[in-house]
Design an enzyme around this catalytic site. Structure first.
Site, short mmCIF file in Angstrom:
data_model
loop_
_atom_site.label_atom_id
_atom_site.label_comp_id
_atom_site.label_asym_id
_atom_site.label_seq_id
_atom_site.Cartn_x
_atom_site.Cartn_y
_atom_site.Cartn_z
N CYS A 111 0.84 -1.20 0.00
CA CYS A 111 0.00 0.00 0.00
C CYS A 111 0.88 1.26 0.00
O CYS A 111 0.66 2.21 -0.76
CB CYS A 111 -0.93 -0.03 1.22
SG CYS A 111 -2.13 1.30 1.26
N CYS A 112 1.91 1.27 0.86
CA CYS A 112 2.84 2.41 0.89
C CYS A 112 3.61 2.55 -0.43
O CYS A 112 3.85 3.65 -0.91
CB CYS A 112 3.85 2.26 2.03
SG CYS A 112 3.23 2.71 3.65
N CYS A 195 -1.16 8.19 7.68
CA CYS A 195 -2.50 7.97 7.15
C CYS A 195 -3.47 7.60 8.27
O CYS A 195 -3.08 7.07 9.30
CB CYS A 195 -2.45 6.87 6.10
SG CYS A 195 -1.48 7.32 4.65
N CYS A 200 -2.28 2.16 10.74
CA CYS A 200 -1.14 2.94 10.22
C CYS A 200 -0.72 4.05 11.17
O CYS A 200 0.47 4.34 11.31
CB CYS A 200 -1.48 3.56 8.87
SG CYS A 200 -1.91 2.35 7.62
N CYS A 223 7.61 3.87 6.00
CA CYS A 223 6.73 3.74 4.84
C CYS A 223 7.49 3.31 3.59
O CYS A 223 6.91 2.82 2.64
CB CYS A 223 6.01 5.07 4.58
SG CYS A 223 7.13 6.41 4.18
S1 SF4 Z 1 0.51 4.58 5.70
FE1 SF4 Z 1 -1.13 3.03 5.58
S2 SF4 Z 1 -2.74 3.87 4.26
FE2 SF4 Z 1 -0.91 5.16 4.04
S3 SF4 Z 1 0.05 4.38 2.22
FE3 SF4 Z 1 1.01 3.30 3.96
S4 SF4 Z 1 -0.19 1.43 4.36
FE4 SF4 Z 1 -1.36 2.78 2.95
#
Ligand code: SF4
Length: 238
Positions: A111-112, A195, A200, A223
């Site tokens: 996701c990051c 986020c 997170c 991240c």
């Molecule tokens: S901090 Fe969480 S929501 Fe944001 S990009 Fe990374 S995994 Fe995704």
């Protein structure tokens, strides 16, 4: 440039000294990334006193707290900042279609990568700026304890860390001294703000390290924006 030599020179330097050097040596060839946290606000305030119109890039992952977006917009307007927002290539709808819902829970690293690391990497290539300032500090986390004022990343960009020698206490003392505004989430018990999903970013009531509320309970600590900056890799790159 001999990075080793410059790092030696800045070993105990104050942030303004490093900043002035960077802005002077890379005119129109440097930029800053910021998520408008406390250290970022301090750095932006310092930059503003040295130059104007300095480019600042904000990565809008699509998962920021409304308070963060509101604060970023307010400070941009009030301080007349030159802020550019970067967005991920893939829309949230497409991401969900492809990888399902709650990717941040299932695979936060991916996701990051999709929402933070890749958009910034693409932007760097696109605009051709090779010198990047950020507000990271050694005392923020174990993963950052060996950071230096100047480092190189895997793409040979120069990373400049003016606040690297400062502590969290110094950051907050500067904020108080200059009466700087901050993201209101700090007043609610957050000590590092990323986020909004609770997996997170969570409140850090025990003050167990500034970033203890990030991906709390998981092995993930970063991240990915700064993970290619280990001292070892930097040594190799020098
Ligand atoms: S901090 Fe969480 S929501 Fe944001 S990009 Fe990374 S995994 Fe995704």
């Amino acid at each position: 440039m001999d990075i080793k030599e410059v790092n030696e020179k800045f070993r105990h330097s104050e942030p303004e000294e490093i900043l002035e050097w960077a802005i002077k040596i890379f005119p129109y060839q440097a930029a800053m990334t910021s998520s408008f946290q406390a250290s970022g606000i301090v750095l932006i305030h310092m930059i503003k006193r040295i130059t104007f119109d300095f480019p600042i890039f904000f990565i809008d992952t699509g998962f920021h707290f409304p308070e963060t977006l509101e604060f970023k917009n307010r400070i941009t307007k009030e301080w007349n900042l030159n802020v550019h927002t970067i967005i991920p290539m893939m829309s949230k709808r497409k991401l969900e279609q492809k990888h399902g819902r709650f990717l941040y829970e299932k695979d936060p690293d991916f996701c990051c990568l999709v929402n933070k690391v890749t958009p910034l990497r693409n932007l760097k290539k696109e605009i051709g700026v090779r010198n990047w300032i950020s507000a990271i500090r050694k005392d923020q986390a174990e993963t950052r304890k060996n950071f230096m004022p100047l480092m190189r990343d895997n793409e040979r960009n120069l990373r400049i860390h003016p606040l690297v020698n400062w502590t969290g206490q110094k950051v907050w003392a500067y904020i108080r001294e200059h009466n700087l505004p901050c993201n209101p989430l700090y007043d609610q018990g957050y000590t590092s703000i990323g986020c909004f999903p609770s997996c997170c970013t969570s409140k850090n009531e025990h003050e167990n390290g500034e970033r203890a509320g990030r991906w709390s309970g998981r092995s993930k600590l970063e991240c990915g924006l700064h993970t290619d900056l280990t001292a070892e890799k930097t040594k190799e790159a020098l």
